[in-house]
Design a protein around this motif. Structure first.
Motif, short mmCIF file in Angstrom:
data_model
loop_
_atom_site.label_atom_id
_atom_site.label_comp_id
_atom_site.label_asym_id
_atom_site.label_seq_id
_atom_site.Cartn_x
_atom_site.Cartn_y
_atom_site.Cartn_z
N PRO A 138 49.79 76.47 24.99
CA PRO A 138 50.82 75.42 24.93
C PRO A 138 51.28 75.02 26.32
N GLU A 159 56.22 73.01 25.97
CA GLU A 159 56.14 73.60 24.63
C GLU A 159 56.45 75.10 24.65
N SER A 160 56.30 75.74 25.82
CA SER A 160 56.49 77.19 25.91
C SER A 160 57.91 77.58 26.28
#
Length: 381
Positions: A147, A151-152
């Protein structure tokens, strides 16, 4: 009481004799009838066999042999029609997974070329000391599937690792490829990158370049009027900005180019030799402010190009995109030289092309438009 009628006795003897003869005739006919029946059944059997054989041969010719037909061989490594179809499918599904699209009409040709090039590169790389380890493949797959940083955010390392594995599993399912095959494709891609980097080191950072502009017209356009107006617009101009301003006027009035290119005044950008080899003969030796003769569009016979350069420099630093393109061309030249040292067989004709189209369920009646050969260059500026 004994029968004393002689006529009846004679009739009975005649009837008995006739029955005896009939039984003898029937006994003699039965083997012939059986032989005829066997011959008839045999003929029916042969006919059925021949019909089934025709269907079987047709099936083999239509469905069994084509996928096994050899299309590429590099030394002892072979690729069939079926292998090529699978590679095209993988490429298309991979693009769909990434939310991208590819030109189906050229994908087949590119895939065949890539198969030949990558196999030559893979077999030649060890002589250059170039290899790719399993750890490198692991890192590449992880980078592809991990990701993004956005997204992380707020997730633990274990959660990110789990999502990476899930994404990879989803990718394999969507593309319909097993992990071993995918890793081998990644290996070939990484070997290609390493060889390209090694070969590309010879590409200079500085080279002769021209600042290129383009105007597109139909072959039935008002070419004479355009030339007259350009001569009027360019009169008195003696510097790059004046040349550009004059060219912009005729581009805006006459060019049938892409809207974005027209908006930019027909500007392509700074171009070095070898970047657009199909057309550079027509513009690289122009003087600043000079318009080229009509140049046929190799992808559209109803269009012609008019080029103009506003400036030229003997030693200008190459932009990253232009240098990258020159590296690609250097790799192709290197592969072509290496090809002579390998036993290479490659065949691709209309029959194979049509067959692969059929397998891919792509309609030949609705081909995608041919891409503008300058778009890759335009995207870099």
């Amino acid at each position: 009481m004994a029968d004393s009628n002689p006529t009846r006795k004679v009739s009975e003897r005649r009837l008995s004799s006739t029955n005896h003869l009939d039984r003898r005739h029937q006994a003699m006919r039965q083997p012939r009838l059986r032989r005829r029946q066997r011959l008839a059944m045999g003929s029916v059997g042969v006919a059925i066999f021949l019909i089934l054989a025709v269907f079987a041969v047709g099936y083999v010719i239509a469905f069994v042999l084509p996928p096994r037909e050899l299309v590429v061989r590099v030394n002892d490594v072979k690729y069939t029609r079926g292998d090529l179809v699978e590679l095209v499918r993988i490429k298309q599904r991979g693009a769909e997974f990434a939310g991208e699209s590819i030109d189906s009409s050229t994908n087949i040709f590119e895939s065949l070329q890539t198969v030949v090039e990558n196999e030559i590169i893979k077999q030649s790389a060890p002589s250059m000391g170039i290899t790719v380890s399993d750890d490198e493949i692991d890192n590449r797959v992880d980078a592809m599937m991990r990701p993004s940083e956005q997204e992380s955010l707020g997730k633990s390392d274990d959660q990110v690792t789990r999502e990476t594995k899930e994404r990879y599993s989803t990718y394999l399912n969507i593309v319909q490829i097993d992990e071993t095959t995918h890793r081998e494709l990644v290996r070939k891609s990484m070997i290609r990158e390493k060889v390209r980097t090694s070969v590309g080191d010879a590409v200079p950072f500085v080279a002769e370049q021209v600042h290129l502009f383009r105007l597109v017209m139909s072959t039935s356009g008002e070419i004479d009027i355009m030339n007259i107006k350009f001569d009027d617009a360019i009169r008195g101009a003696n510097d790059p900005s004046s040349y550009q301003a004059a060219y912009f006027e005729i581009v805006r009035e006459f060019s049938e180019d892409l809207p974005e290119t027209v908006r930019q005044g027909g500007e392509i950008g700074w171009i070095a030799r070898g970047v657009i080899p199909d057309y550079e003969y027509s513009f690289f030796d122009l003087e600043p402010g000079e318009i080229s003769d009509p140049v046929p569009n190799v992808d559209n016979k109803n269009q012609i190009y008019f080029f103009m350069i506003s400036d030229k420099q003997k030693g200008k630093e190459l932009s990253p995109s232009v240098r990258d393109e020159l590296k690609n061309k250097a790799l192709v030249e290197w592969v072509n030289k290496q090809r002579k040292a390998h036993d290479v067989y490659a065949v691709f004709n209309s029959d194979i092309y049509d067959w692969i189209f059929e397998q891919m369920k792509i309609s030949i009646d609705t081909p995608e438009p041919t891409p503008d050969p300058f778009q890759q260059i335009l995207g870099g500026f």
